[in-house]
Design a protein around this motif. Structure first.
Motif, PDB file in Angstrom:
ATOM      1  N   ASN A  42       0.837  -1.208   0.000  1.00 24.57           N
ATOM      2  CA  ASN A  42       0.000   0.000   0.000  1.00 24.57           C
ATOM      3  C   ASN A  42       0.870   1.255   0.000  1.00 24.57           C
ATOM      4  O   ASN A  42       0.555   2.233  -0.678  1.00 24.57           O
ATOM      5  N   ALA A  43       1.955   1.217   0.748  1.00 19.77           N
ATOM      6  CA  ALA A  43       2.883   2.348   0.765  1.00 19.77           C
ATOM      7  C   ALA A  43       3.563   2.485  -0.591  1.00 19.77           C
ATOM      8  O   ALA A  43       3.733   3.604  -1.100  1.00 19.77           O
ATOM      9  N   GLN A  44       3.947   1.364  -1.184  1.00 20.26           N
ATOM     10  CA  GLN A  44       4.590   1.406  -2.497  1.00 20.26           C
ATOM     11  C   GLN A  44       3.641   1.999  -3.535  1.00 20.26           C
ATOM     12  O   GLN A  44       4.048   2.818  -4.364  1.00 20.26           O
ATOM     13  N   TYR A  45       2.386   1.600  -3.473  1.00 18.48           N
ATOM     14  CA  TYR A  45       1.377   2.160  -4.385  1.00 18.48           C
ATOM     15  C   TYR A  45       1.226   3.669  -4.170  1.00 18.48           C
ATOM     16  O   TYR A  45       1.254   4.443  -5.137  1.00 18.48           O
ATOM     17  N   ASN A  46       1.068   4.083  -2.928  1.00 17.96           N
ATOM     18  CA  ASN A  46       0.892   5.505  -2.637  1.00 17.96           C
ATOM     19  C   ASN A  46       2.113   6.315  -3.047  1.00 17.96           C
ATOM     20  O   ASN A  46       1.986   7.437  -3.548  1.00 17.96           O
ATOM     21  N   LEU A  47       3.287   5.747  -2.843  1.00 13.82           N
ATOM     22  CA  LEU A  47       4.511   6.417  -3.260  1.00 13.82           C
ATOM     23  C   LEU A  47       4.549   6.535  -4.784  1.00 13.82           C
ATOM     24  O   LEU A  47       4.897   7.593  -5.329  1.00 13.82           O
ATOM     25  N   GLY A  48       4.151   5.475  -5.448  1.00  9.39           N
ATOM     26  CA  GLY A  48       4.063   5.523  -6.911  1.00  9.39           C
ATOM     27  C   GLY A  48       3.119   6.607  -7.387  1.00  9.39           C
ATOM     28  O   GLY A  48       3.398   7.323  -8.346  1.00  9.39           O
ATOM     29  N   ARG A  49       1.983   6.742  -6.705  1.00 12.46           N
ATOM     30  CA  ARG A  49       1.017   7.791  -7.082  1.00 12.46           C
ATOM     31  C   ARG A  49       1.616   9.187  -6.910  1.00 12.46           C
ATOM     32  O   ARG A  49       1.396  10.072  -7.732  1.00 12.46           O
ATOM     33  N   LEU A  50       2.380   9.377  -5.821  1.00 10.98           N
ATOM     34  CA  LEU A  50       3.004  10.682  -5.619  1.00 10.98           C
ATOM     35  C   LEU A  50       3.943  11.018  -6.779  1.00 10.98           C
ATOM     36  O   LEU A  50       3.940  12.139  -7.286  1.00 10.98           O
ATOM     37  N   TYR A  51       4.756  10.038  -7.186  1.00 14.90           N
ATOM     38  CA  TYR A  51       5.682  10.272  -8.298  1.00 14.90           C
ATOM     39  C   TYR A  51       4.941  10.421  -9.629  1.00 14.90           C
ATOM     40  O   TYR A  51       5.349  11.213 -10.477  1.00 14.90           O
ATOM     41  N   LEU A  52       3.883   9.681  -9.815  1.00 21.38           N
ATOM     42  CA  LEU A  52       3.117   9.772 -11.053  1.00 21.38           C
ATOM     43  C   LEU A  52       2.462  11.150 -11.192  1.00 21.38           C
ATOM     44  O   LEU A  52       2.473  11.756 -12.258  1.00 21.38           O
ATOM     45  N   ASP A  53       1.917  11.649 -10.084  1.00 25.89           N
ATOM     46  CA  ASP A  53       1.211  12.926 -10.096  1.00 25.89           C
ATOM     47  C   ASP A  53       2.114  14.132  -9.832  1.00 25.89           C
ATOM     48  O   ASP A  53       1.698  15.267 -10.051  1.00 25.89           O
ATOM     49  N   GLY A  54       3.328  13.884  -9.301  1.00 19.04           N
ATOM     50  CA  GLY A  54       4.207  14.987  -8.930  1.00 19.04           C
ATOM     51  C   GLY A  54       3.734  15.704  -7.693  1.00 19.04           C
ATOM     52  O   GLY A  54       3.829  16.919  -7.581  1.00 19.04           O
ATOM     53  N   THR A  55       3.221  14.947  -6.727  1.00 16.29           N
ATOM     54  CA  THR A  55       2.709  15.523  -5.487  1.00 16.29           C
ATOM     55  C   THR A  55       3.751  15.383  -4.389  1.00 16.29           C
ATOM     56  O   THR A  55       4.074  14.272  -3.971  1.00 16.29           O
ATOM     57  N   GLY A  56       4.314  16.498  -3.951  1.00 19.09           N
ATOM     58  CA  GLY A  56       5.310  16.476  -2.886  1.00 19.09           C
ATOM     59  C   GLY A  56       6.700  16.076  -3.362  1.00 19.09           C
ATOM     60  O   GLY A  56       7.657  16.126  -2.606  1.00 19.09           O
ATOM     61  N   VAL A  57       6.798  15.663  -4.615  1.00 13.97           N
ATOM     62  CA  VAL A  57       8.065  15.274  -5.237  1.00 13.97           C
ATOM     63  C   VAL A  57       8.017  15.719  -6.699  1.00 13.97           C
ATOM     64  O   VAL A  57       6.950  16.032  -7.217  1.00 13.97           O
ATOM     65  N   ALA A  58       9.165  15.687  -7.339  1.00  8.81           N
ATOM     66  CA  ALA A  58       9.175  15.973  -8.772  1.00  8.81           C
ATOM     67  C   ALA A  58       8.467  14.840  -9.500  1.00  8.81           C
ATOM     68  O   ALA A  58       8.612  13.673  -9.135  1.00  8.81           O
ATOM     69  N   LYS A  59       7.696  15.186 -10.504  1.00 13.15           N
ATOM     70  CA  LYS A  59       6.987  14.185 -11.296  1.00 13.15           C
ATOM     71  C   LYS A  59       8.028  13.272 -11.946  1.00 13.15           C
ATOM     72  O   LYS A  59       8.949  13.753 -12.616  1.00 13.15           O
ATOM     73  N   ASP A  60       7.892  11.971 -11.736  1.00 13.32           N
ATOM     74  CA  ASP A  60       8.879  11.015 -12.235  1.00 13.32           C
ATOM     75  C   ASP A  60       8.188   9.686 -12.548  1.00 13.32           C
ATOM     76  O   ASP A  60       8.088   8.812 -11.684  1.00 13.32           O
TER      77      ASP A  60
END
Length: 150
Positions: A42-60
């Motif tokens: 679940n954490a891996q999925y949420n982390l993936g979403r952050l990178y996919l959307d560029g939320t709190g991190v650079a979009k990657d």
């Protein structure tokens, strides 16, 4: 690990009517800790979403696909669906249509179409435009994948 995922969710969205406000950077830290130290899907999925959307991190998208793949290998169907969609369309990752279809098949089979219609929608749109060779190769990959699982 569940506590870190819950904290990450609280920091991602904030809690209305409380002192907890949305803090995407802190959400990233919580998800990253649970994903890295505990391998929590679940954490891996949420982390993936952050990178996919560029939320709190650079979009990657490549990082997103990496985290989705780790969760997908653990049977996390939302990760399987998004990874499949990314691979099918070559969104930020090299296009691998058959592998993308394979992940979408697994996601559709594991999901509840009433609860998560978006998974079925991704699957349906992918199979509508897929070539016969891609479908056949996806089924062969799926068979190999299922046989290699313990």
């Amino acid at each position: 690990s569940s506590a870190f995922v819950a904290l990450g969710s609280y920091f991602h969205d904030g809690i209305k009517g409380s002192y907890v406000v949305a803090d995407p950077v802190r959400a990233h830290d919580m998800f990253h800790y649970a994903a890295s130290y505990f391998g929590d899907p679940n954490a891996q999925y949420n982390l993936g979403r952050l990178y996919l959307d560029g939320t709190g991190v650079a979009k990657d998208p490549r990082q997103a696909a990496r985290w989705f793949n780790l969760a997908a290998e653990k049977g996390h169907y939302p990760s399987q669906a998004l990874l499949g969609h990314m691979l099918l369309n070559g969104k930020g990752v090299p296009r691998e249509r058959a592998k993308g279809l394979m992940w979408l098949i697994l996601a559709r089979e594991a999901s509840d179409p009433v609860k998560d219609p978006w998974v079925s929608e991704l699957y349906d749109s992918a199979f509508t435009v897929a070539a016969d060779t891609d479908r056949k190769n996806a089924l062969a990959l799926l068979e190999h994948y299922l046989q290699s699982r313990p």
